[in-house]
Write a protein that holds these residues in place. Structure first.
Motif, PDB file in Angstrom:
ATOM      1  N   LEU A   9       0.836  -1.196   0.000  1.00 51.37           N
ATOM      2  CA  LEU A   9       0.000   0.000   0.000  1.00 51.37           C
ATOM      3  C   LEU A   9       0.878   1.255   0.000  1.00 51.37           C
ATOM      4  N   ALA A  10       1.916   1.231   0.830  1.00 52.46           N
ATOM      5  CA  ALA A  10       2.844   2.371   0.879  1.00 52.46           C
ATOM      6  C   ALA A  10       3.537   2.556  -0.468  1.00 52.46           C
ATOM      7  N   LEU A  11       3.953   1.440  -1.084  1.00 48.36           N
ATOM      8  CA  LEU A  11       4.617   1.517  -2.389  1.00 48.36           C
ATOM      9  C   LEU A  11       3.665   2.099  -3.435  1.00 48.36           C
ATOM     10  N   THR A  12       2.426   1.627  -3.434  1.00 50.87           N
ATOM     11  CA  THR A  12       1.446   2.104  -4.421  1.00 50.87           C
ATOM     12  C   THR A  12       1.144   3.585  -4.257  1.00 50.87           C
ATOM     13  N   MET A  13       0.848   3.987  -3.032  1.00 49.81           N
ATOM     14  CA  MET A  13       0.476   5.382  -2.807  1.00 49.81           C
ATOM     15  C   MET A  13       1.680   6.318  -2.904  1.00 49.81           C
ATOM     16  N   GLY A  14       2.851   5.835  -2.499  1.00 41.67           N
ATOM     17  CA  GLY A  14       4.051   6.648  -2.649  1.00 41.67           C
ATOM     18  C   GLY A  14       4.330   6.936  -4.115  1.00 41.67           C
ATOM     19  N   THR A  15       4.099   5.925  -4.952  1.00 42.54           N
ATOM     20  CA  THR A  15       4.328   6.072  -6.394  1.00 42.54           C
ATOM     21  C   THR A  15       3.266   6.959  -7.040  1.00 42.54           C
ATOM     22  N   GLY A 113       8.583  19.002  -7.167  1.00 42.83           N
ATOM     23  CA  GLY A 113       9.715  18.121  -7.460  1.00 42.83           C
ATOM     24  C   GLY A 113      10.325  17.482  -6.235  1.00 42.83           C
ATOM     25  N   THR A 114      10.046  18.043  -5.048  1.00 44.98           N
ATOM     26  CA  THR A 114      10.593  17.446  -3.823  1.00 44.98           C
ATOM     27  C   THR A 114       9.898  16.134  -3.485  1.00 44.98           C
ATOM     28  N   SER A 115       8.795  15.840  -4.177  1.00 48.85           N
ATOM     29  CA  SER A 115       8.064  14.594  -3.917  1.00 48.85           C
ATOM     30  C   SER A 115       8.944  13.370  -4.138  1.00 48.85           C
ATOM     31  N   PHE A 116       9.963  13.511  -4.963  1.00 48.97           N
ATOM     32  CA  PHE A 116      10.845  12.369  -5.206  1.00 48.97           C
ATOM     33  C   PHE A 116      11.594  11.968  -3.936  1.00 48.97           C
ATOM     34  N   ALA A 117      12.181  12.962  -3.259  1.00 55.69           N
ATOM     35  CA  ALA A 117      12.914  12.671  -2.023  1.00 55.69           C
ATOM     36  C   ALA A 117      11.969  12.127  -0.956  1.00 55.69           C
ATOM     37  N   ILE A 118      10.770  12.681  -0.894  1.00 59.77           N
ATOM     38  CA  ILE A 118       9.782  12.217   0.084  1.00 59.77           C
ATOM     39  C   ILE A 118       9.374  10.778  -0.211  1.00 59.77           C
ATOM     40  N   GLY A 119       9.080  10.501  -1.490  1.00 59.33           N
ATOM     41  CA  GLY A 119       8.620   9.170  -1.879  1.00 59.33           C
ATOM     42  C   GLY A 119       9.648   8.087  -1.604  1.00 59.33           C
ATOM     43  N   VAL A 120      10.903   8.343  -1.941  1.00 54.54           N
ATOM     44  CA  VAL A 120      11.953   7.353  -1.713  1.00 54.54           C
ATOM     45  C   VAL A 120      12.153   7.118  -0.219  1.00 54.54           C
ATOM     46  N   SER A 121      12.176   8.203   0.560  1.00 56.99           N
ATOM     47  CA  SER A 121      12.330   8.069   2.013  1.00 56.99           C
ATOM     48  C   SER A 121      11.155   7.292   2.605  1.00 56.99           C
ATOM     49  N   TYR A 122       9.955   7.568   2.096  1.00 59.29           N
ATOM     50  CA  TYR A 122       8.743   6.927   2.618  1.00 59.29           C
ATOM     51  C   TYR A 122       8.734   5.429   2.360  1.00 59.29           C
ATOM     52  N   VAL A 123       9.060   5.028   1.139  1.00 56.32           N
ATOM     53  CA  VAL A 123       8.930   3.623   0.736  1.00 56.32           C
ATOM     54  C   VAL A 123      10.062   2.747   1.261  1.00 56.32           C
ATOM     55  N   THR A 124      11.265   3.318   1.374  1.00 55.44           N
ATOM     56  CA  THR A 124      12.451   2.530   1.708  1.00 55.44           C
ATOM     57  C   THR A 124      12.274   1.682   2.971  1.00 55.44           C
ATOM     58  N   GLY A 125      11.679   2.257   4.010  1.00 54.17           N
ATOM     59  CA  GLY A 125      11.575   1.558   5.291  1.00 54.17           C
ATOM     60  C   GLY A 125      10.666   0.348   5.283  1.00 54.17           C
ATOM     61  N   PHE A 126       9.886   0.158   4.227  1.00 50.84           N
ATOM     62  CA  PHE A 126       8.943  -0.956   4.184  1.00 50.84           C
ATOM     63  C   PHE A 126       9.519  -2.221   3.531  1.00 50.84           C
ATOM     64  N   PHE A 127      10.745  -2.128   2.984  1.00 53.34           N
ATOM     65  CA  PHE A 127      11.299  -3.259   2.241  1.00 53.34           C
ATOM     66  C   PHE A 127      12.757  -3.513   2.634  1.00 53.34           C
ATOM     67  N   PRO A 128      13.193  -4.783   2.583  1.00 51.89           N
ATOM     68  CA  PRO A 128      14.579  -5.119   2.924  1.00 51.89           C
ATOM     69  C   PRO A 128      15.544  -4.647   1.830  1.00 51.89           C
ATOM     70  N   PRO A 129      16.836  -4.480   2.175  1.00 49.46           N
ATOM     71  CA  PRO A 129      17.819  -3.962   1.223  1.00 49.46           C
ATOM     72  C   PRO A 129      17.904  -4.753  -0.084  1.00 49.46           C
ATOM     73  N   GLU A 130      17.768  -6.083  -0.012  1.00 53.53           N
ATOM     74  CA  GLU A 130      17.937  -6.895  -1.220  1.00 53.53           C
ATOM     75  C   GLU A 130      16.818  -6.672  -2.242  1.00 53.53           C
ATOM     76  N   LYS A 131      15.741  -6.008  -1.858  1.00 50.85           N
ATOM     77  CA  LYS A 131      14.640  -5.740  -2.786  1.00 50.85           C
ATOM     78  C   LYS A 131      14.546  -4.267  -3.176  1.00 50.85           C
ATOM     79  N   GLN A 132      15.446  -3.441  -2.625  1.00 56.03           N
ATOM     80  CA  GLN A 132      15.259  -2.004  -2.789  1.00 56.03           C
ATOM     81  C   GLN A 132      15.618  -1.493  -4.176  1.00 56.03           C
ATOM     82  N   GLY A 133      16.429  -2.208  -4.929  1.00 54.26           N
ATOM     83  CA  GLY A 133      16.704  -1.795  -6.300  1.00 54.26           C
ATOM     84  C   GLY A 133      15.424  -1.759  -7.113  1.00 54.26           C
ATOM     85  N   LEU A 134      14.682  -2.868  -7.090  1.00 51.99           N
ATOM     86  CA  LEU A 134      13.418  -2.952  -7.827  1.00 51.99           C
ATOM     87  C   LEU A 134      12.369  -2.032  -7.215  1.00 51.99           C
TER      88      LEU A 134
END
Length: 390
Positions: A9-15, A113-134
């Motif tokens: 849900l966080a990934l979808t809404m962040g995007t 344009g600052t939404s990019f920094a917000i979106g990446v910061s928001y989504v990162t915490g929901f997924f482990p490092p090995e999946k963060q590239g995708l």
């Protein structure tokens, strides 16, 4: 890790929230002639280019504090405040009637344009490092908002007033602000201070990623912004047809971003970047040589979209590894440099066009920057010492 439901849900809404913000960020490019006519303002080539570039300036610089705020305050709250703020310049744009006020309003629009920094910061915490590239590549698909602006706004202006178009953007901002209220909040870092967050600037890796992103995302932004101008000025296409090409470029560059992130989960990122930069050098030189040949120009636009999309995804695979707990700060710093990479080309090309009558010199500068990035990348690649290149 958060439950899968909350994470997706966080990934979808962040995007999707980023997509709406990027529609606002790049709304001037497809409508600039209509906006200038509505304001009753006549401008030079440089003034026109400067107006188009202005939103990118604040949207770039403010990514740093907004990324820090997202780390400390949480991406959900930061997203909501941003979208509500954007209603102000969106309502102002069709109501101003001087060049100075157009510049001021365009500057405020840049906050989108600052939404990019917000979106990446928001989504990162929901997924482990090995999946963060995708995952971060998917988040970056929010950039497709630039394509929506390029494709739909020139068409809408034929069927509705300029006021109506900006009212539509307001409605979208309100809807997504409300939807974000029902999303999970990301983990926050209450100890994040400006001093601690800006310490990422001491990391050599931050500067390398910033320079590389200056090239790849800068190209994405500047070409998305300038393609309507190129297509109308070089090939006398209509605003609608020019918007189609801007949309094609933005869609390709956006959809290839998660591909770059996914490949970086499997292959050493710096190896991928090396080949990406080599290809960018070749493509930029060819574009400069055949700038006024429409068939070759169109082909190069597609190739550029592929290369910058892959490059953006590859680079942001490495962002979370620079400074643990400061992903928003690193994202803001790197994203700011990428945004500035999109700010300067329209201005420089406007000056070059006004001085020489053509754009070729400016196109060759793309190859020069790509060569610099390749040389620095190769130096790091050979040393093999940096943690982000392992």
């Amino acid at each position: 890790m958060e439950s899968k439901g909350k994470s997706y849900l966080a990934l979808t809404m962040g995007t999707l929230s980023m997509m709406i913000c990027f529609m606002v960020w790049l709304c001037l490019a497809p409508l600039v002639d209509v906006i200038l006519k509505n304001a009753g303002v006549q401008v030079s080539e440089f003034q026109r280019s400067f107006l188009l570039a202005t939103p990118i300036l604040l949207g770039s610089i403010m990514r740093i504090p907004m990324g820090i705020l997202s780390d400390r305050w949480g991406g959900k709250k930061t997203y909501i405040v941003l979208m509500l703020f954007l209603i102000i310049p969106v309502l102002m744009m069709p109501r101003v009637h001087s060049y100075g006020m157009l510049i001021f309003t365009a500057l405020l629009l840049g906050m989108a344009g600052t939404s990019f920094a917000i979106g990446v910061s928001y989504v990162t915490g929901f997924f482990p490092p090995e999946k963060q590239g995708l995952v971060l590549g998917i988040t970056g698909v929010g950039n497709i908002g630039t394509a929506f602006s390029a494709f739909f706004l020139p068409r809408l202006v034929k069927t509705m007033s300029l006021n109506g178009i900006f009212y539509l953007l307001v409605v979208l901002l309100v809807i997504f602000s409300i939807l974000m209220l029902f999303c999970p909040e990301s983990k926050t870092n209450k100890e994040a201070t400006i001093g601690k967050s800006l310490s990422v600037a001491k990391e050599k890796d931050t500067w390398f990623l910033a320079l590389f992103y200056f090239l790849t995302f800068g190209l994405f932004m500047s070409m998305s912004n300038l393609l309507p101008t190129f297509m109308t000025k070089l090939f006398s296409q209509s605003l609608v047809d020019a918007g189609i090409w801007a949309a094609i470029f933005a869609v390709i560059g956006t959809l290839l971003r998660p591909v770059g992130g996914y490949l970086s989960d499997k292959i050493r990122p710096m190896t991928l970047l090396r080949y990406d930069f080599i290809a960018l050098i070749i493509v930029a030189i060819v574009l400069g040589l055949f700038l006024e040949t429409q068939g070759i120009f169109s082909t190069i636009v597609v190739l550029l979209g592929i290369l910058v999309g892959l490059g953006n995804g590859i680079i942001f695979k490495m962002v979370p590894f620079v400074s643990s707990g400061n992903t928003g700060a690193v994202t803001g710093f790197v994203g700011a440099m990428g945004g500035l990479g999109g700010y300067f080309p329209p201005i420089i090309l406007g000056i070059i066009k006004q001085s020489t009558g053509g754009y070729q010199i400016g196109i060759y500068l793309i190859a020069v920057v790509a060569i610099i990035c390749l040389v620095l990348l190769q130096k790091e690649y050979i040393s093999g010492a940096r943690k982000i290149v392992k």
